[in-house]
Every structure is written in C-alpha cells, then in structure tokens.
Design a protein around this motif. Structure first.
Motif, PDB file in Angstrom:
ATOM      1  N   ASN B 172      45.354  28.472   0.244  1.00  0.00           N
ATOM      2  CA  ASN B 172      44.788  28.836  -1.008  1.00  0.00           C
ATOM      3  C   ASN B 172      45.895  29.717  -1.718  1.00  0.00           C
ATOM      4  O   ASN B 172      45.938  29.848  -3.060  1.00  0.00           O
ATOM      5  CB  ASN B 172      43.631  29.695  -1.085  1.00  0.00           C
ATOM      6  N   ALA B 173      46.689  30.285  -0.893  1.00  0.00           N
ATOM      7  CA  ALA B 173      47.942  31.175  -1.678  1.00  0.00           C
ATOM      8  C   ALA B 173      48.701  30.214  -2.557  1.00  0.00           C
ATOM      9  O   ALA B 173      49.022  30.644  -3.752  1.00  0.00           O
ATOM     10  CB  ALA B 173      49.031  31.841  -0.631  1.00  0.00           C
ATOM     11  N   MET B 174      48.914  29.045  -2.229  1.00  0.00           N
ATOM     12  CA  MET B 174      49.596  27.955  -2.999  1.00  0.00           C
ATOM     13  C   MET B 174      49.064  27.871  -4.280  1.00  0.00           C
ATOM     14  O   MET B 174      49.731  27.702  -5.584  1.00  0.00           O
ATOM     15  CB  MET B 174      49.738  26.682  -2.316  1.00  0.00           C
ATOM     16  N   CYS B 175      47.773  27.761  -4.149  1.00  0.00           N
ATOM     17  CA  CYS B 175      47.017  27.483  -5.531  1.00  0.00           C
ATOM     18  C   CYS B 175      46.843  28.916  -6.490  1.00  0.00           C
ATOM     19  O   CYS B 175      47.199  28.431  -7.864  1.00  0.00           O
ATOM     20  CB  CYS B 175      45.430  27.099  -5.468  1.00  0.00           C
ATOM     21  N   VAL B 176      46.498  29.943  -5.852  1.00  0.00           N
ATOM     22  CA  VAL B 176      46.360  31.144  -6.786  1.00  0.00           C
ATOM     23  C   VAL B 176      47.526  31.708  -7.055  1.00  0.00           C
ATOM     24  O   VAL B 176      47.645  32.552  -8.082  1.00  0.00           O
ATOM     25  CB  VAL B 176      45.380  32.237  -5.928  1.00  0.00           C
ATOM     26  N   ASP B 177      48.731  31.243  -6.647  1.00  0.00           N
ATOM     27  CA  ASP B 177      50.248  31.772  -7.116  1.00  0.00           C
ATOM     28  C   ASP B 177      50.273  31.544  -8.569  1.00  0.00           C
ATOM     29  O   ASP B 177      50.818  32.248  -9.411  1.00  0.00           O
ATOM     30  CB  ASP B 177      51.316  31.190  -6.219  1.00  0.00           C
ATOM     31  N   CYS B 178      49.766  30.310  -8.832  1.00  0.00           N
ATOM     32  CA  CYS B 178      49.831  29.922 -10.227  1.00  0.00           C
ATOM     33  C   CYS B 178      48.451  30.206 -11.069  1.00  0.00           C
ATOM     34  O   CYS B 178      48.494  30.829 -12.202  1.00  0.00           O
ATOM     35  CB  CYS B 178      50.177  28.526 -10.414  1.00  0.00           C
ATOM     36  N   HIS B 179      47.250  29.656 -10.447  1.00  0.00           N
ATOM     37  CA  HIS B 179      46.058  29.913 -11.000  1.00  0.00           C
ATOM     38  C   HIS B 179      45.449  31.279 -11.069  1.00  0.00           C
ATOM     39  O   HIS B 179      44.483  31.517 -11.783  1.00  0.00           O
ATOM     40  CB  HIS B 179      45.123  28.787 -10.312  1.00  0.00           C
ATOM     41  N   ASN B 180      46.287  31.950 -10.291  1.00  0.00           N
ATOM     42  CA  ASN B 180      45.662  33.596 -10.452  1.00  0.00           C
ATOM     43  C   ASN B 180      46.761  34.416 -11.192  1.00  0.00           C
ATOM     44  O   ASN B 180      46.980  35.507 -11.133  1.00  0.00           O
ATOM     45  CB  ASN B 180      45.256  34.092  -9.233  1.00  0.00           C
ATOM     46  N   SER B 181      47.929  33.717 -11.710  1.00  0.00           N
ATOM     47  CA  SER B 181      49.067  34.468 -12.429  1.00  0.00           C
ATOM     48  C   SER B 181      49.359  34.166 -13.512  1.00  0.00           C
ATOM     49  O   SER B 181      49.656  32.969 -13.972  1.00  0.00           O
ATOM     50  CB  SER B 181      50.091  34.361 -11.433  1.00  0.00           C
TER      51      SER B 181
END
Lengths: 204, 331
Positions: B172-181
């Motif tokens: 999930n860190a891979m996804c939120v690195d962009c989708h939560n930044s």
C-alpha cells in the motif's frame, strides 16, 4: 368484566418497543453480514454494515437508558428471582408451558404490581438483560474500536473471541426474541399481552 | 513501461556479457542470495565502494571533497533495507553497469542501468500484457515504469514477506506514495493531456465502511486489480481505475473469500483450521466478517433456530387444536 392492573410505565414500554425494533434490524443485518454471499434474500453487505453500525450504537444507548431507568425507578428489583422456592416455581411454570397450557389451565403465577414476572420469567429476563445483551453490546462496541481487543490469542487474531462472543450472544438474543414473541400470544387472548405492552394495562 | 520489448535479446546479451567479463556477480541460483563465502565477501566489498557515498553515512562524510552533495542526496540507499529486499546478495554493479564503475560516473551512466526484464524476462512478458491494460499505462504511458512502484533497492515479493500485515504495509505504501502525495501525483499528472488534481482518498472511498481499517488490513490491489489469469502471478498488474474496481464486499467477506487465494496465499496459520474455521489462514492476522466463519457453529445456530421455530409452531398448533376441542365440548 375482566380485571385490569396497571403494570408498565411509559418509559418501560417505549424502551421495550425501541429495543424490539433495533434487535429485529440488528438480527436481519447481522445475519446478512455473517452469512454474506449466500443468497439474494440478504441485505447487501455494504448497506447491512452501515445499518448494523447505526442500530448497534442505538441499541447500546437504549441499553444504557434501560439500566439507568431501572436504577432510578427501582424496577431492577423485578428481575431478581426472589427465594425461597425459586427453582420449584420455575419448574411449576415450565410444567404449565409443557402440559397445563394445553389443558387450558390458568397461569400459575399471574403478574401483580409487586411481582410483574413469574420466577422463570425473572430468571430468563435477568440472564438475557444483564448477561447476554451486555455481552452483545460490549463486544459490538469493541468492533468499533478493534484496537481494544487483544492483538493475538493462541496465534489467532485477538478479535476472534470477541466476534464469536458477539455472534453467539446475538444468536441467543434472537432465540429469546422468537420464544418471547410466541409466549406473548399466551395471554387470555393471543393479543392481550401485546396490548399490555402498548397500554401498560394487564388484563386477566 | 516496456519491460519486454527488448527483454529476450537483452537477457541473452546480459548473460553473455556477464559470462564473458565476469563483472556481473549475481546469485548462484536464480532468486536466491549467494552462499559461497568468498563470493559473498567479494560482493560485500564491491557494494561497500558504492555505500561509501550512497548512504546517509556517506553523505555526512563524503570520501571526496569534489562531490556534488545536492545531487547525491537523491541517490541515498539504506544497506539494511537493501539486505532485506528481493535483491539482497546482489552486487550493485549487476544493474548499475559500466558507467558507474569509476567516479565521477559517466555522464550517460543512467542509460547503462539494466532494465528489469533483462533478468526477469519471463515475468516481464506476463506482466506486460496486464500492465498495458492498466489505468497507469493508459494515462501515463512510458512515464510509468516497474520502478515507479517497485523500488528494486527495497521491494520484496509477497511470497518472501509472508506476513500479510507486512505485505499490506509494503504494497500500500507503493500506491499512497503517489496517491496520497500532491507533489508526486502532480509530477506524474504533467504527462496527461490535461493536468489532473489528486482526488482525496477519503472522498473516493467514502462508500467503503471502515476505510482506514481496510487500508491497514488489505492491499489496495485487492479491489483495484482483477484476479490474475496467470497462475504464476499472485496478483494482476492491471491496476483498475475506481469505476472498474471491485466494489462487491462479498468478494472478500464470504466463505468463498478471495483473500484466501490472494493476500493470504502465503500465510501459514493452521490453528484456525484445527478449530474448523473456513479461510483459517486469514485468522492468523484478521477476523473477517463473513469469511472467517466456523461452519460447525453456524450449523448449530441455524439448527437451534429452526428447532425453536418448529417447536414453538408445534406448541402453538397443539394449543389451538386443544382449545378448539375444549370449546366444542363445552358448547
């Protein structure tokens, strides 16, 4: 003309029907969540989850009200089976449901202002309202805050015993409700006890 | 990402080059760290040369005075993290080719970095078809590479992580690195014909009960990828946009839960199975409503409910019949 006594104050009747409605909603949505994916007759999971959460919190509030009102009014005393001879009176009442009721015998312990419940009723209601319902409420609230549950128990997720308790206690409440509704039809007329729960007046 | 465009040729060329020059020291067995002590020591020494600069320690005490520290900041790695990654035991120079051997590195050194497909040719071929159908490939084209998600210095495949909670945290860190930044998201969205504002994750997931709990317990890809049609790939690389993602709760929340074959396929808990639970492997780290059920208890509850209803109906019927008989007799 039949004899009437006033037994149930408005707060108790209001709580009873609120509780009944919430338990029916929680039973239907709870079954839909637990048996999810097993048939179209169930409430869709996402909707069931939302309704179950709201109704669950409402039930917890209703239970809090019930406990407080019982303390304030002294109604809690009605739920305490009074010795001596509790077991013997329970057996007499059970015998009535097993045999006497078929022969048209009168209820062995009709309600009075002092004792609303017969001994069997008091024992069962006490068990349900002071053991089973609090178990459902507390375990349900832990579901809202799963971090309150132990992390692990015997290598399994700590929420498992909470969930199992919630499920089993919920099932016991549903079984009680079914029997409770049925026994509600055993008044002088099938509708008289339901009427009593609306008006507060018991008819003999 | 075009991992397999030249992958077969590149793989052959790489093997030939490695064999000929002896410069590329990879694992003796594919996917496994080397076991030969002499080889391990050689790799350690070789990597230590890189770590002398490309670590926090190297940045604090650079071995040379003429280094561009601002540029170096962008290329800092954690040896411990690398040792815990899939590529542990590999020499940096296996991927970072000739351009990185000397310092200053060659101006075109970046071009000599091996593509993933050079080693992972078969996997890349399988992944590429799925990736081409993904929302990332459609929107971002070649701006999106394997490394956009999978940092080769850090990433570890789920099969090797094992613990579902750790898999979830990593993936999930891979996804939120962009989708939560906003910063990372806007850097990518410049590739789009019209720049896109990053949607708020809570707003797009407002339909999902206990969104935060889901995000810590399951991977984004449980809903945002279809079931992988390729058996050797545990998960599909066809990342789906929100309108195509799975919103059916029962995909996971049912006795036939997809969790068992996806997130929990590497979990190894048997305690729940001994107790007769369905999807028992999930119980090692989560109780999932509708999935982690005990069929025996369910049957007991349903049976008891049925018996109670039948018993009461029977009791009522006998009461009614006997009452009618009594009434007839008295009348």
């Amino acid at each position: 003309m039949s004899h009437r006594i006033y037994l149930l104050p408005p707060w108790l009747r209001l709580w009873h029907w609120t509780n009944a409605a919430l338990i029916i909603v929680l039973a239907v949505t709870g079954a839909s969540l637990h048996f999810a994916g097993e048939g179209g007759y169930l409430v869709p999971f996402s909707l069931a989850a939302k309704i179950h959460d709201i109704a669950g919190v409402a039930l917890a509030c209703a239970y809090g009200f019930f406990v407080l009102a019982n303390i304030v009014t002294g109604n809690w005393w009605q739920y305490v089976p009074k010795p001596p001879g509790v077991l013997a009176r329970c057996l007499t009442q059970a015998r009535f449901y097993a045999f006497g009721i078929f022969r048209g015998e009168p209820h062995p312990y009709p309600p009075t202002v002092e004792a609303n419940f017969n001994a069997l009723q008091a024992v069962v209601y006490w068990f349900i309202m002071y053991l089973v319902v609090p178990t459902v409420v507390v375990t349900g609230l832990i579901f809202f805050y799963p971090e309150l549950a132990p992390t692990k128990i015997y290598g399994l997720d700590g929420l498992l015993p909470v969930a199992m308790l919630h499920y089993i206690a919920g099932a016991v409440v549903i079984l009680f409700m079914v029997a409770h509704i049925y026994l509600g039809t055993t008044g002088v007329r099938p509708t008289s006890l339901f009427k009593m729960m609306i008006t507060g007046w018991h008819e003999e | 990402m075009r991992p397999s465009t030249k992958s077969l040729f590149a793989a052959l060329a790489f093997t030939a080059l490695a064999a000929a020059s002896g410069a590329g020291i990879a694992a003796e067995v594919k996917g496994a760290a080397p076991t030969d002590p002499a080889l391990i020591e050689k790799i350690r020494k070789s990597n230590a040369e890189c770590y002398a600069c490309h670590t926090e320690a190297g940045l604090k005490n650079p071995p040379r005075a003429d280094m561009d520290l601002a540029a170096l900041t962008k290329f800092i790695h954690d040896p411990k993290q690398f040792d815990g990654s899939n590529h542990t035991g590999m020499e940096c120079k296996v991927c970072h080719g000739q351009g990185y051997v000397a310092f200053p590195h060659a101006p075109e050194a970046k071009k000599s970095i091996s593509e993933c497909g050079e080693c992972h040719a078969t996997k890349a071929l399988r992944v590429e078809t799925q990736f081409e159908a993904s929302v990332h490939a459609k929107n971002l084209k070649d701006a999106f590479t394997c490394q956009t998600c999978h940092d080769p210095h850090v990433y570890k495949v789920a099969a090797k992580v094992g613990d579902p909670r750790k898999i979830v945290a990593q993936d999930n860190a891979m996804c939120v690195d962009c989708h939560n930044s906003d910063l990372r998201y806007s850097a990518f969205s410049t590739a789009l014909p019209t720049k896109k504002v990053r949607p708020d994750l809570y707003a797009t997931h407002d339909w999902l009960p206990n969104a935060r709990l889901h995000w810590s317990a399951v991977r984004c890809i449980e809903c945002h990828t279809p079931v992988s049609p390729v058996k050797s790939l545990a998960t599909s690389h066809e990342i789906l946009a929100k309108d195509k993602s799975d919103k059916a709760c029962v995909t996971c929340h049912s006795q036939d839960s997809a969790l068992a074959t996806r997130l929990y396929r590497y979990a190894s808990t048997n305690v729940g199975a001994d107790l007769g639970f369905a999807n028992a492997q999930v119980l090692g780290s989560a109780y999932v409503v509708g999935a982690t059920r005990n069929p025996l208890i369910d049957r007991a509850v349903i049976g008891l409910f049925g018996l109670t209803v039948l018993g009461l109906l029977g009791h009522g019927a006998v009461c009614v019949v006997l009452a009618l008989i009594r009434r007839r007799r008295t009348s």
